[in-house]
Design a protein around this motif. Structure first.
Motif, short mmCIF file in Angstrom:
data_model
loop_
_atom_site.label_atom_id
_atom_site.label_comp_id
_atom_site.label_asym_id
_atom_site.label_seq_id
_atom_site.Cartn_x
_atom_site.Cartn_y
_atom_site.Cartn_z
N ASP A 21 0.83 -1.15 0.13
CA ASP A 21 0.15 -0.07 0.17
C ASP A 21 0.89 1.48 0.07
O ASP A 21 0.61 2.15 -0.65
CB ASP A 21 -0.93 0.09 1.24
N GLU A 22 1.79 1.16 0.77
CA GLU A 22 2.81 2.36 0.89
C GLU A 22 3.39 2.90 -0.61
O GLU A 22 3.52 3.95 -1.00
CB GLU A 22 3.93 2.33 1.97
N GLU A 23 3.86 1.77 -1.21
CA GLU A 23 4.66 1.96 -2.51
C GLU A 23 3.33 2.29 -3.42
O GLU A 23 3.77 3.16 -4.36
CB GLU A 23 4.89 0.58 -2.88
N VAL A 24 2.06 2.06 -3.38
CA VAL A 24 0.96 2.35 -4.40
C VAL A 24 0.65 3.71 -4.28
O VAL A 24 0.55 4.49 -5.16
CB VAL A 24 -0.20 1.51 -3.92
N ILE A 25 0.65 4.33 -2.90
CA ILE A 25 0.52 5.50 -2.57
C ILE A 25 1.63 6.63 -3.15
O ILE A 25 1.53 7.36 -4.07
CB ILE A 25 0.32 6.05 -1.10
N GLY A 26 2.81 6.17 -3.08
CA GLY A 26 4.03 6.87 -3.54
C GLY A 26 4.07 7.09 -4.99
O GLY A 26 4.29 8.05 -5.44
N LEU A 27 3.59 5.76 -5.80
CA LEU A 27 3.64 5.62 -6.94
C LEU A 27 2.58 6.72 -7.75
O LEU A 27 2.59 7.34 -8.83
CB LEU A 27 3.40 4.16 -7.51
N ALA A 28 1.34 6.64 -7.18
CA ALA A 28 0.03 7.42 -7.19
C ALA A 28 0.41 8.93 -7.43
O ALA A 28 0.17 9.60 -8.33
CB ALA A 28 -0.99 7.29 -6.61
N LYS A 29 1.28 9.40 -6.22
CA LYS A 29 1.55 10.87 -6.10
C LYS A 29 2.65 10.99 -7.17
O LYS A 29 2.63 11.99 -7.82
CB LYS A 29 2.07 10.92 -4.54
N SER A 30 3.77 10.07 -7.22
CA SER A 30 4.48 10.50 -8.35
C SER A 30 4.01 10.65 -9.76
O SER A 30 4.28 11.65 -10.54
CB SER A 30 5.60 9.38 -8.40
N ARG A 31 3.07 9.64 -10.02
CA ARG A 31 2.11 9.71 -11.22
C ARG A 31 1.52 11.05 -11.80
O ARG A 31 1.54 11.73 -12.61
CB ARG A 31 1.39 8.48 -11.40
N LEU A 32 0.75 11.28 -10.51
CA LEU A 32 0.08 12.84 -10.48
C LEU A 32 1.03 13.97 -10.69
O LEU A 32 0.44 14.79 -11.55
CB LEU A 32 -0.81 12.98 -9.20
N ALA A 33 2.31 14.06 -10.13
CA ALA A 33 3.10 14.96 -10.16
C ALA A 33 3.46 15.01 -11.69
O ALA A 33 3.86 16.24 -12.33
CB ALA A 33 4.16 14.98 -9.28
N ASP A 34 3.89 13.90 -12.38
CA ASP A 34 4.45 14.02 -13.67
C ASP A 34 3.42 14.40 -14.60
O ASP A 34 3.59 15.13 -15.57
CB ASP A 34 4.55 12.54 -13.89
N LEU A 35 2.11 14.24 -14.41
CA LEU A 35 0.89 14.35 -15.32
C LEU A 35 0.75 15.74 -15.23
O LEU A 35 0.68 16.59 -16.12
CB LEU A 35 -0.34 13.58 -15.00
N LEU A 36 0.57 16.22 -14.05
CA LEU A 36 0.64 17.71 -13.94
C LEU A 36 1.75 18.78 -14.28
O LEU A 36 1.51 19.91 -15.07
CB LEU A 36 0.48 18.31 -12.58
N SER A 37 3.04 18.00 -14.00
CA SER A 37 4.13 18.93 -14.97
C SER A 37 4.04 18.83 -16.27
O SER A 37 4.61 19.79 -17.06
CB SER A 37 5.34 18.50 -14.09
N ARG A 38 3.62 18.01 -17.01
CA ARG A 38 3.49 17.87 -18.49
C ARG A 38 2.34 18.69 -18.89
O ARG A 38 2.73 19.18 -20.30
CB ARG A 38 3.33 16.49 -18.82
#
Length: 168
Positions: A21-38
């Motif tokens: 679960d912790e890795e899922v949350i980290g991956l989701a936050k990273s993915r969201l930051a990547d999408l917003l920065s694009r």
């Protein structure tokens, strides 16, 4: 970012069943930051005003989408809690722990979604009471007609003699 519904977050990420679960949350936050920065959505300009003896910095956004993206990034960076409205399903920023519906409109005490949900519940309760009352009255009518047809009082279960002129 709200992280209470891990299964929903997990369903949005590819190959997320292999990690905890912790890795899922980290991956989701990273993915969201990547999408917003694009996104090519952060267009704003700054300005400086001088009012009442002090300098006041300001920001000018070219359109409402730029402002909305700015607010989204600001909320994410401040770790704001968000929830899904129980009535309309929209996502909103939580202002107090017991909040279950979208926030109220300006100069209002109650949320429109909360009032609509309460009205829906009252209507369902009234319809249920009307249905139960109608069924109760219908049941009494059926018992009366049963008594007349069969000569048995359904309340006392006593046999009554029926003649052509009526009950004896």
């Amino acid at each position: 970012m709200q992280t209470k519904n891990i299964s929903k977050i997990r369903s949005l990420l590819p190959n997320s069943n292999l990690i905890d679960d912790e890795e899922v949350i980290g991956l989701a936050k990273s993915r969201l930051a990547d999408l917003l920065s694009r996104l090519d959505a952060f267009h704003f300009s700054t300005y400086l005003d001088y009012l009442s003896g002090s300098f006041i910095p300001g920001v000018w956004f070219s359109d409402l989408f730029n402002f909305a993206y700015f607010q989204l990034v600001k909320a994410l960076s401040n770790n704001v809690e968000v929830r899904e409205c129980e009535y309309c399903g929209h996502i909103f920023e939580v202002t107090h722990k017991r909040q279950r519906y979208c926030p109220p409109l300006p100069n209002r005490k109650r949320s429109s979604c909360e009032m609509a949900n309460n009205n829906r519940l009252k209507k369902e309760k009234n319809n249920k009471e009307k249905f139960n009352t109608a069924n109760l009255q219908n049941g009494i009518t059926k018992k009366r007609s049963y008594t007349v047809l069969h000569g048995i009082d359904p309340f006392t279960q006593e046999q009554k003699r029926i003649t052509k002129s009526g009950l004896l």
